[in-house]
Scaffold this active site. Structure first.
Site, mmCIF file in Angstrom:
data_model
loop_
_atom_site.group_PDB
_atom_site.id
_atom_site.type_symbol
_atom_site.label_atom_id
_atom_site.label_comp_id
_atom_site.label_asym_id
_atom_site.label_seq_id
_atom_site.Cartn_x
_atom_site.Cartn_y
_atom_site.Cartn_z
ATOM 1 N N CYS A 127 40.600 45.517 38.108
ATOM 2 C CA CYS A 127 40.699 45.818 39.542
ATOM 3 C C CYS A 127 41.881 45.088 40.179
ATOM 4 O O CYS A 127 42.429 45.537 41.180
ATOM 5 C CB CYS A 127 39.401 45.480 40.264
ATOM 6 S SG CYS A 127 38.937 43.732 40.212
ATOM 7 N N HIS A 285 35.965 40.456 43.146
ATOM 8 C CA HIS A 285 36.612 41.760 43.168
ATOM 9 C C HIS A 285 37.886 41.684 44.006
ATOM 10 O O HIS A 285 38.004 40.860 44.921
ATOM 11 C CB HIS A 285 35.643 42.790 43.758
ATOM 12 C CG HIS A 285 36.084 44.212 43.597
ATOM 13 N ND1 HIS A 285 36.512 44.721 42.397
ATOM 14 C CD2 HIS A 285 36.168 45.231 44.493
ATOM 15 C CE1 HIS A 285 36.827 45.999 42.565
ATOM 16 N NE2 HIS A 285 36.631 46.326 43.825
#
Length: 621
Positions: A127, A285
């Site tokens: 990510c 994240h």
């Protein structure tokens, strides 16, 4: 006398303005800075020859290109605990089925009106790269710098331009990708049958060794790979000081107004997984930051964030319908998948860091590869340049890691010195800025007035006879104006003069007597330096230092016990200590020293080779 210091696991980047003393040398080369577009043109010209040769061969032999340096086998996928490699099949793009039924009627393209919402992360935990790529996709013109092959070809030959270790590299890849049992791309893909996302992902996987090797990372690494420009990292969860939210907001707002690329990451140590789940924000994240806006009527600031997964469903009690409608009219990206507004207090609660790219298409840059020295007596590369007018300047020092998944625990630093009319012997007439970091990347950005400057990178971590680790680095200088950089070998005594002058202007006094002084540099640095100063006009100063009670440290003298004899009216860097502790470990520098004024000189222990040119040579006032 006894002193003790404790290291921390955080990695501060600290700057301070001081003075330096320099001296000239003979061996040198000169490099000219290039604009982003000129550098791209140069890279494309060289790559085009290779591309056309391969394309011509494949057409002549009526075959598809297969990259033998990154073949379609398990080794190129690598080891992943969350994935069974045996369930993956390597397919060419003509054999791949789109995940969206509506895309099946479309033909493949490299990119076609790309949007960040087109990017769909697959089974690979990258990510950090996708968040950076989503920001790049906001600026389609930036993709042109990365995707050198802009048209799909039947031979499956593509050139991707990535900035690795501070150097632009053209990566050759084929069009064969890991796919699921349903013949769909297993890793990242883009809607509308756009090929640029899996191509960039594959180029990075090839660069680092395998797809598994690009799992886990920070958005700043992704932005540096794709733009070649350094990033400003803002820690929202520091251990040593309080977060100054007003200053951080001002930086964020300025970056948004300047249309810079901005990322943010979750994963704070003081927020548990349950709280992230309750607020429907992914933990650990990487996200993109699209906008920042203040609503004066309620005296509240808001940030527009996008999840590259498109799966965050955050709701904020401060976001009433009228406020949300007002915010949505400010930024056209408010309605894109994965985008959501979050109030500034909640942003500071859940986000761990902000990354702001300094990329600017009109900057010039110089990129120089060299090596950290292996001893305190070895000549050290310096980088000298002249600024014709005041300019914003970025300086980056990037250590060449052999494996991106291995953390770097040595210290690397550089000193930036203003030397007015060229290199001079006059101590105390120049300004210096010292930057240091225990990571693989050290960065400084600021405005410099017209004049002569020199940059000196160094790392005493490699001053070890049995050290076999890679000691290559890249120094990158970005500037708003054109510069020529002269690379010159100087004696390590020049570095000592710079650091002593830096310490003199920003020092922590340890002891001050009639005939001698001892001091270190004040401020947060990733090393500790001890300077002894003999003020006497007649006597020598004997100083004996004992560091044997220290834990996980490395001394530039290669010994934890030292003895030195400093002549009248001289200074000396007695030691420079760096931490060797890894994450989860503690390090402590604990030392004592004894002094004596004597009439006769004695030799240093350990011996200092190169009496007048060594880093530890005593320096005249």
């Amino acid at each position: 006398m006894h002193r003790s210091y404790q290291s921390e696991n955080n990695q501060p980047i600290t700057t301070s303005k001081n003075l330096i003393n320099t001296k000239t040398s003979s061996s040198s080369t000169t490099s000219e800075s290039l604009t982003v577009h000129d550098r791209q043109h140069s890279d494309e010209t060289k790559a085009e020859i290779l591309y056309r040769n391969i394309l011509s061969y494949c057409r002549k032999e009526n075959t598809h290109f297969v990259d033998d340096q990154f073949p379609p086998i398990d080794r190129s996928i690598g080891q992943m605990d969350s994935l069974d490699n045996h369930r993956l099949t390597w397919l060419r793009i003509c054999q791949i089925t789109p995940s969206l039924h509506s895309d099946r009627r479309l033909n493949w393209s490299v990119y076609s009106s790309p949007k960040p919402s087109d990017i769909q992360q697959g089974a690979l935990g990258d990510c950090w790269l996708m968040a950076a790529l989503a920001l790049i996709t906001e600026r389609p013109q930036m993709l042109e710098h990365i995707i050198l092959t802009k048209v799909v070809n039947n031979q499956g030959v593509y050139l991707i331009r990535i900035c690795h270790n501070g150097l632009w590299k053209t990566v050759l890849v084929d069009d064969c990708f890991p796919c699921t049992q349903y013949n769909q791309l297993a890793f990242t893909q883009a809607h509308q049958r756009q090929l640029y996302v899996p191509l960039i992902e594959k180029a990075c996987a090839k660069l680092f060794g395998s797809y598994a090797d690009i799992m886990g990372g920070q958005t700043e690494e992704g932005l540096q790979l794709l733009t070649g420009a350094p990033c400003d990292h803002i820690d929202l969860n520091p251990t040593k000081h309080i977060v100054e939210d007003e200053i951080i907001w001002a930086k964020l707002l300025s970056a948004c107004e300047s249309n810079l690329l901005i990322g943010a990451s979750t994963g704070r140590s003081d927020v548990n997984e349950e709280e992230y789940t309750q607020n429907r924000i992914s933990s650990n994240h990487a996200f993109s930051v699209l906008a920042a806006h203040s609503v004066s009527s309620i005296q509240m600031q808001f940030v527009l964030v996008r999840d590259p997964h498109g799966r965050s469903y955050y709701q904020d009690e401060l976001l009433t319908a009228p406020i949300l409608n007002r915010l949505n009219t400010i930024d056209r990206n408010s309605q894109s998948p994965g985008a959501f507004w979050i109030s500034w207090p909640k942003f500071l609660r859940f986000f761990n860091s902000i990354t702001i790219s300094t990329y600017a298409s009109d900057y010039y840059d110089v990129r120089e590869v060299n090596r950290f020295t292996r001893s305190s007596a070895q000549s050290i590369p310096t980088y000298q340049f002249y600024l014709s007018k005041t300019s914003l300047v970025n300086i980056s020092l990037l250590y060449h890691r052999s494996n991106r998944r291995i953390r770097n625990f040595h210290t690397q630093s550089f000193v930036l010195c203003n030397v007015d009319q060229g290199l001079s012997k006059d101590v105390g007439t120049h300004q210096a800025i010292l930057c240091t970091n225990r990571g693989a990347f050290t960065h400084w950005i600021g405005s410099l007035r017209s004049g002569y400057y020199v940059v000196i990178p160094f790392s005493t971590s490699f001053w070890n006879d049995d050290d076999t680790s890679v000691n290559d680095y890249t120094l990158v200088i970005h500037s708003k104006v054109h510069i020529n950089v002269q690379v010159t070998l100087e004696t390590p005594a020049l570095l000592a003069d710079c650091l002593i002058a830096t310490a003199l202007k920003n020092k922590r006094q340890l002891q001050k007597e009639k005939d001698y002084n001892y001091y270190t540099m004040a401020g947060e640095y990733d090393f500790a330096m001890f300077v002894a100063e003999n003020i006497s006009s007649t006597d020598f100063l004997n100083i004996e230092v004992d560091l044997n009670d220290s834990i996980r440290v490395r001394n530039s003298r290669k010994s934890l016990s030292t003895f030195d004899c400093i002549p009248p009216r001289h200074r000396q860097i007695v030691f420079l200590v760096e931490w060797t502790n890894q994450y989860g470990q503690n390090a402590k520098m604990d030392y004592s020293y004894r002094t004596q004024c004597v009439k006769q000189a004695t030799n240093s222990v350990p011996e200092i080779y190169g009496r007048h040119t060594n880093f530890h040579s005593y320096r005249p006032f």
